[in-house]
Scaffold this active site. Structure first.
Site, PDB file in Angstrom:
ATOM      1  N   TYR A 518      42.982  42.889  44.053  1.00 51.42           N
ATOM      2  CA  TYR A 518      42.910  41.902  42.969  1.00 51.42           C
ATOM      3  C   TYR A 518      42.910  42.643  41.647  1.00 51.42           C
ATOM      4  O   TYR A 518      42.364  43.745  41.549  1.00 51.42           O
ATOM      5  CB  TYR A 518      41.669  41.010  43.084  1.00 51.42           C
ATOM      6  CG  TYR A 518      40.363  41.717  42.909  1.00 51.42           C
ATOM      7  CD1 TYR A 518      39.781  41.854  41.656  1.00 51.42           C
ATOM      8  CD2 TYR A 518      39.704  42.259  44.005  1.00 51.42           C
ATOM      9  CE1 TYR A 518      38.579  42.515  41.494  1.00 51.42           C
ATOM     10  CE2 TYR A 518      38.498  42.926  43.859  1.00 51.42           C
ATOM     11  CZ  TYR A 518      37.936  43.051  42.602  1.00 51.42           C
ATOM     12  OH  TYR A 518      36.749  43.714  42.453  1.00 51.42           O
ATOM     13  N   CYS A 649      30.077  39.359  55.717  1.00 50.18           N
ATOM     14  CA  CYS A 649      30.040  39.262  54.254  1.00 50.18           C
ATOM     15  C   CYS A 649      30.447  37.919  53.704  1.00 50.18           C
ATOM     16  O   CYS A 649      31.050  37.863  52.656  1.00 50.18           O
ATOM     17  CB  CYS A 649      31.011  40.238  53.640  1.00 50.18           C
ATOM     18  SG  CYS A 649      30.621  41.910  53.915  1.00 50.18           S
ATOM     19  N   HIS A 701      25.881  41.382  44.496  1.00 44.74           N
ATOM     20  CA  HIS A 701      27.074  41.568  43.653  1.00 44.74           C
ATOM     21  C   HIS A 701      26.747  41.482  42.171  1.00 44.74           C
ATOM     22  O   HIS A 701      27.592  41.719  41.330  1.00 44.74           O
ATOM     23  CB  HIS A 701      28.145  40.537  44.014  1.00 44.74           C
ATOM     24  CG  HIS A 701      28.578  40.657  45.445  1.00 44.74           C
ATOM     25  ND1 HIS A 701      28.006  39.906  46.451  1.00 44.74           N
ATOM     26  CD2 HIS A 701      29.463  41.463  46.047  1.00 44.74           C
ATOM     27  CE1 HIS A 701      28.541  40.242  47.606  1.00 44.74           C
ATOM     28  NE2 HIS A 701      29.432  41.179  47.396  1.00 44.74           N
TER      29      HIS A 701
HETATM   30  N1  GLN Z   1      26.936  48.474  56.330  1.00 39.59           N
HETATM   31  C1  GLN Z   1      27.819  48.270  55.238  1.00 39.59           C
HETATM   32  C2  GLN Z   1      27.134  48.570  53.922  1.00 39.59           C
HETATM   33  O1  GLN Z   1      26.000  48.277  53.778  1.00 39.59           O
HETATM   34  C3  GLN Z   1      28.332  46.859  55.219  1.00 39.59           C
HETATM   35  C4  GLN Z   1      29.289  46.646  54.089  1.00 39.59           C
HETATM   36  C5  GLN Z   1      29.962  45.297  54.115  1.00 39.59           C
HETATM   37  O2  GLN Z   1      29.504  44.375  54.749  1.00 39.59           O
HETATM   38  N2  GLN Z   1      31.043  45.154  53.394  1.00 39.59           N
HETATM   39  O3  GLN Z   1      27.725  49.073  53.000  1.00 39.59           O
HETATM   40 ZN    ZN Z   2      28.623  42.577  53.634  1.00 32.05          ZN
END
Ligand code: GLN
Ligand code: ZN
Length: 761
Positions: A518, A649, A701
């Site tokens: 992106y 996620c 985030h």
């Molecule tokens: N175990 C990974 C971390 O904590 C998981 C990352 C993810 O879910 N994108 O970075």
């Molecule tokens: Zn994640």
């Protein structure tokens, strides 16, 4: 015989656009500097296609950020909060919509179909005013023309634009976005008129939503839109381009009877049914743009096979109406193989990036016209043959083991509640146990250590010492914070897929194989070229080292097979599920080695499982079946007392909740904090969930630090729908991108909130 390219990567062979954008955003260069880089990139792309002999060269496939946002700018559909006052939209307003600014948040971004590209979602409502406010399409057409290249200007089709948009905040639920067609078509007409006046003879409308499951009302919008545009379009050849799947039979009927359309573009790589549809009924006198060269992958085309497909189509649509094309825009593949100086010659001979695919398209068109470049075709055939027979591709043992998995079920012997009891006896965790998702902040210093080790500037010993120190720091911090189940922080990992890919056989890595994700962000997916096996343990050393530093349980941390698959360029010489099963077997070995080494809790991340969901509903069940099966394979032979976690996620999993339950993990941690209600509603609606679950209690985030009260409030909301004994307390995702100054207070508050609620139970 003619050739066509649907679209081309914008970033440049060395990500020139990325660096120009970021420098402009940082105030380190001017708008003119940025425009200069963009103009040069466009010119070199047009020239490259023209030199290769491509007849229909696209323009307006360049973008400073995203093509859907470009369309929003063209239509002047700027959401009110950007205080735009009209006139031609400049960088200020454009980038504010894309990225937000000091006072106003960005527009939403979402995945472009089933790719890893993200587009900016238009926000529309009954009060949106549409005025022609970005002349980009026309300007780019003229710019190419001035360079001597007569291009096919590409516009996001009006119906797909609306189908991909969302109702703006405050707009009544159920507002029919398609009713805005009458508002946007006048702007399209203005653009078309200008393109005609500038000399365009073709125009391409991308209408990829035609490959989705559309109801008759949505299909009717296509008929209405193109009927409305017909007179404006007269005198132009009109191509409607579809991609990413076949067009369902009903939609195919609508599409091929649209007024004023002269050409149809289809993805013949993913469009399994399209060939049949075309062969059984293709409108007489229309052009077929046959997308035979795969735009979603990095593999060299099997030119002999494509040629024979094209020859069979020639008989159907007529020699002069068949155009050789790519399956979709080449923006979803890497840019140019010439920059891969480190890949060995054999693997390189199997690959084609965007620049090479342009040449393939042209060679196929020439071959159809009777000017076959025999040497080029022979070299391609030799590469195809070497790929089939290379010992680096085939590993009999792996093939056999993976084949044996098909059709059978793989599950842990005991049910989840009994397993959780057995685990609790050993782990002895408090109620509402606290944990984190895996990674801890990655400092500049840490990245330097990894980089220098890779470049052999520091010794293995120095590297191990540095990483151990980092792990120790993270372990001590978690003990101070009083977290119950610890992680080692993943300091040795650059990326959760690359780290494993580098240690598995069957994977190759590029130096410059970037694909836009992106805006200025790009990813560099590994290439899975051969049967996957795991020669040596991959994480046991670091996990046991970390476990030795604490008496609390330390989670082993792995990336799951489906996520490794979905974030790689996958081989196209066997079904995806077979490759996934192979990866599952490799991860299974790792899981078993971790258990044997005394690790009691093992997390297998499946961050990208939902991402792989096929576009069409009829294909969901098959995908979910093998994806979930692959996950279960990794831990089916683990002891009851070993606790298997997984992490995802996204919270938007209401539609696949039963598949998630079917993964049969002991504990799942998931993103939730940005959409509490959505996730919890699943459980409120009575879905029975017996395994452990940790919906993220705060958003990682954002740099914002959540208060104890706020987190406690969240936990209480969850407790209203979930049993106390299955709830875990954890952040949304890994902490890699955050700073310690954010992570420490946030986790302190998280643990306090869990403790506070424990006293209230
Ligand atoms: N175990 C990974 C971390 O904590 C998981 C990352 C993810 O879910 N994108 O970075
Ligand atoms: Zn994640």
């Amino acid at each position: 015989m003619a050739s066509h390219i649907v679209g081309y990567p914008r970033m440049g062979p060395k990500r020139e656009l990325k660096f120009a954008l970021e420098s402009f955003w940082d105030g380190k260069s001017t708008a003119e500097d940025l425009e200069k880089v963009a103009t040069d990139l466009r010119a070199s792309i047009w020239k490259q296609m023209a030199d290769a002999g491509i007849k229909y060269i696209p323009s307006n496939t360049f973008s400073y950020y995203d093509q859907v946002l470009d369309t929003t700018a063209m239509l002047g559909a700027v959401p009110e909060r950007y205080s735009w006052t009209g006139g031609e939209i400049g960088f200020d307003t454009y980038f504010s919509m894309a990225r937000g600014n000091a006072t106003v948040p960005a527009m939403e971004m979402t995945k472009w179909f089933d790719t890893n590209y993200h587009f900016i979602v238009p926000e529309l409502g009954p009060n949106t005013k549409f005025t022609y406010s970005s002349h980009k399409a026309v300007n780019e057409y003229k710019e190419a023309k001035a360079l001597g290249v007569d291009t096919v200007p590409v516009l996001t089709g009006p119906v797909s634009y609306l189908l991909l948009s969302k109702a703006a905040k405050g707009v009544e639920k159920g507002f029919p976005l398609l009713s805005l067609l009458s508002g946007i078509l006048p702007v399209y007409k203005e653009v078309i008129a200008e393109l005609k006046a500038a000399g365009a003879s073709w125009i391409q409308f991308d209408e990829p939503t035609l490959v989705l499951d559309l109801d008759s009302q949505k299909l009717a919008a296509f008929s209405a839109a193109y009927t409305e545009l017909e007179s404006a379009l007269s005198g132009l050849n009109v191509l409607i381009e579809t991609y990413f799947a076949d067009v369902p039979a009903e939609s195919y009927k609508t599409l091929t009877s649209l007024s004023g359309v002269t050409a149809y573009g289809f993805d013949l790589v993913r469009g399994a049914q399209t060939l049949d549809l075309v062969k059984s009924s293709f409108p007489a006198g229309k052009y077929l743009f046959a997308g035979v060269v795969d735009g979603r992958n990095i593999w060299a085309d099997d030119l002999a096979a494509s040629l024979s497909t094209l020859q069979s189509l020639e008989a159907v649509v007529g020699k002069d109406k068949l155009v050789v094309s790519t399956s979709c825009s080449l923006m979803h593949t890497a840019v140019d193989l010439v920059n891969e100086t480190k890949l060995d010659a054999e693997i390189k001979s199997w690959l084609a990036f965007a620049a090479q695919k342009v040449v393939e398209v042209d060679a196929l068109a020439k071959a159809l016209a009777g000017q076959k470049d025999e040497a080029y075709f022979a070299a391609n055939a030799a590469a195809q043959a070497s790929r089939k027979s290379s010992p680096r591709v085939t590993n009999e043992e792996v093939q056999k083991a993976a084949a044996a998995l098909k059709g059978s079920d793989h599950r842990r012997a005991t049910n989840v509640s009994a397993r959780l009891d057995a685990q609790q006896k050993k782990l002895n965790l408090p109620v509402l146990p606290t944990t984190t998702i895996g990674s801890f902040p990655q400092t500049v210093e840490l990245r330097r250590v990894r980089r220098e080790y890779k470049a052999k500037k520091i010794s293995e010993e120095e590297y191990v010492t540095a990483i151990k120190e980092e792990i120790n720091k993270v372990v001590k911090l978690q003990e101070e914070l009083d977290i119950d189940v610890l992680v080692h922080g993943e300091p040795e990992r650059n990326d959760m897929v690359e780290y494993f890919g580098e240690q598995l056989s069957g994977f190759a890595f590029t130096a410059n194989g970037w694909v836009q994700s992106y805006g200025s962000r790009c990813v560099k997916p590994p290439i899975i070229y051969g049967d996957v096996s795991r020669p040596n343990p991959m994480t046991v050393f670091w996990s046991t080292t970390a476990q030795s530093m604490t008496s609390r349980p330390m989670k082993g941390m792995l990336t799951g097979p489906v996520t490794i698959l979905n974030w790689s360029f996958v081989r196209n010489d066997q079904p995806r599920f077979e490759t996934c099963y192979q990866i599952a077997l490799a991860i299974k070995k790792e899981v078993e080695d971790l258990e044997a080494a005394g690790i009691q809790v093992i997390q297998i991340d499946e961050a990208a499982l939902r991402e792989g969901l096929p576009l069409r509903k009829t294909e969901h069940a098959f995908y979910l079946d093998w994806a979930v099966h692959s996950f279960r394979i990794t831990n089916c032979e683990i002891k009851d007392t070993t606790q298997i976690h997984t992490h995802m996620c996204y919270s938007n999993f209401n539609d696949i909740i039963h598949s998630i339950i079917n993964m049969d993990a002991d504990v799942i941690t998931i993103e939730n904090s940005r959409s509490d209600e959505k996730l919890l509603s699943v459980f409120r609606e009575g879905v029975k969930y017996g395994a452990g679950i940790g919906p993220g209690v705060y958003d990682i985030h954002s740099p914002r630090i959540p208060s104890t009260e706020e987190i406690a409030d969240r936990i209480n909301k969850m407790l209203a729908v979930l049993e106390t004994n299955i709830l875990w307390v954890n952040p949304d995702c890994g902490l890699k991108t955050r700073k310690y100054t954010e992570v420490k207070p946030a986790l302190t508050n998280m643990v306090s909130a869990a403790k506070l609620i424990r006293t209230q139970l």
